[in-house]
Scaffold this motif. Structure first.
Motif, short mmCIF file in Angstrom:
data_model
loop_
_atom_site.label_atom_id
_atom_site.label_comp_id
_atom_site.label_asym_id
_atom_site.label_seq_id
_atom_site.Cartn_x
_atom_site.Cartn_y
_atom_site.Cartn_z
N VAL A 90 -10.21 96.37 -64.06
CA VAL A 90 -11.18 95.31 -63.75
C VAL A 90 -12.34 95.89 -62.96
O VAL A 90 -12.21 96.94 -62.31
N ALA A 116 -7.17 88.60 -64.42
CA ALA A 116 -6.19 89.63 -64.75
C ALA A 116 -4.84 89.30 -64.11
O ALA A 116 -3.78 89.44 -64.75
N GLU A 170 -12.92 88.31 -62.40
CA GLU A 170 -12.21 89.19 -63.33
C GLU A 170 -10.86 89.60 -62.75
O GLU A 170 -9.86 89.67 -63.48
N ILE A 171 -10.81 89.89 -61.44
CA ILE A 171 -9.53 90.21 -60.79
C ILE A 171 -8.58 89.03 -60.90
O ILE A 171 -7.40 89.18 -61.24
#
Length: 377
Positions: free
Chosen positions: A319, A330, A326-327
């Motif tokens: 990421v 995920a 985005e983290i």
């Protein structure tokens, strides 16, 4: 062969560089027992907890009263005479340094360079520290007969910033302590979870809590995910105050756990009990916690760029460390999908086998042997 090591961090550093140094000596001592290994320690311990039971390892301390009082002077230059007195044929500076003048001694030299983060991110270091590091690292790279870089990323940086020829630098990856490579019995895992009062499922992060490790972004990522817990293992710095103030402000203290000074056995259990290992660091020389997680059969989320794919392999999730969303996505993608988690963990474990002790021992000894052959020719 008599092989000497700069052993300062073997005896006086309990984290990254200390772990690398201890593992290097341990691995060589195990797989190449035909050689003698000398640990040059500038300050002796009242109790030696390291390698005291191995017949092919000898600790050497300064003997002259002056150097006992000023051990850093012994380590930085006067040690060369001690190396000669102990008939050292090859000396390995395990942590970015070599003694002044050793290149004139006839002793072959190797230096391990871990990263050049102080050049890439100078704002993270005081000016005085940066200048000292630059002198020591550049000098070591100049006079060493061979440089070991712990990743391809570090090799590229050495070539770029110090103008070193590519064929002078060998990439030899780090491994991790064997404790992390052995599954713990269920009762031991249960004991560790109970002792540290941990939740059934959690995201794990391991490492010194400093700005470069980017823990604040991870805290922000899980903030709206009220069913997800975070366990943090690492020493605090001033940056930690920012992280834990955010945790308090957003009422996350009931699901964010911080642990410090955890022994190896319990740390291995913390990995093996984890549901996800998340390591959104901005830059690393390599990233040993990633390897520890892979050996622990835990799915890994880490950062794009730097050396992270070298450590994490093709079955970790990468990421943008600056992208909190985005983290978060995920983490959710693994947390909510047991099959995906199992697939990532199994394939990550397979990838980690390239970091086993036997492979590292073979690669290190190949460098040593090549230098010694050059000496005899």
């Amino acid at each position: 062969m008599n092989i000497g090591f700069d052993a300062k961090r073997i005896f006086h550093n309990q984290t990254g560089l200390g772990n690398y140094s201890r593992d290097t000596v341990r691995i060589l001592s195990d797989f190449h027992q035909e050689h003698s290994y000398f640990l040059f320690n500038p300050r002796s311990h009242k109790t030696n907890r390291f390698f005291h039971d191995r017949s092919n390892i000898t600790e050497v301390n300064p003997q002259h009263p002056f150097y006992k009082k000023f051990p850093s002077l012994w380590r930085s230059s006067a040690i060369v005479n001690t190396l000669k007195a102990n008939q050292i044929q090859l000396y390995h500076g395990l942590t970015n340094e070599l003694p002044l003048g050793i290149h004139k001694s006839g002793i072959k030299t190797v230096v391990s360079i871990h990263d050049l983060i102080f050049i890439r991110f100078p704002e993270l270091y005081p000016v005085v520290d940066r200048n000292i590091y630059r002198f020591k690292f550049k000098y070591a790279c100049k006079i060493a007969d061979k440089i070991i870089a712990i990743s391809k990323q570090t090799k590229a940086d050495i070539i770029e910033y110090f103008g070193v020829a590519a064929d002078k630098v060998a990439v030899i990856y780090q491994g991790c302590h064997p404790t992390f490579q052995k599954p713990l019995p269920p009762e031991e895992l249960a004991r560790i979870k109970q002792q540290y009062q941990l939740p059934e499922k959690y995201v794990l992060n391991v490492g010194t809590i400093e700005q470069r490790k980017n823990l604040l972004s991870l805290a922000k990522a899980i903030q709206p995910l009220e069913n997800i817990n975070l366990v943090i293992v690492g020493k605090k710095t001033k940056y930690a105050d920012i992280v834990f103030e955010y945790v308090r402000k957003h009422q996350m203290t009931n699901r964010v756990f911080h642990l410090e000074n955890v022994n190896l056995q319990d740390l291995a259990g913390l990995y093996q009990n984890a549901s996800i290992f998340c390591y959104p660091s901005i830059f690393e020389g390599f990233g040993i916690p990633i390897i520890e997680a892979l050996f622990s059969n835990v799915p890994v989320i880490t950062s794009t760029g730097s050396c992270f794919s070298e450590a994490g392999g093709p079955n970790s999730i990468y990421v943008d460390p600056s992208d909190v969303r985005e983290i978060r996505e995920a983490i959710q993608s693994i947390w909510d999908d047991p099959e995906k988690a199992a697939h990532l963990a199994e394939n990550g474990w397979q990838f980690a086998q390239r970091f086993r002790d036997d492979a590292i021992a073979t690669n290190l000894m190949a460098v040593y042997d090549q230098l010694m052959v050059q000496t005899t020719n």
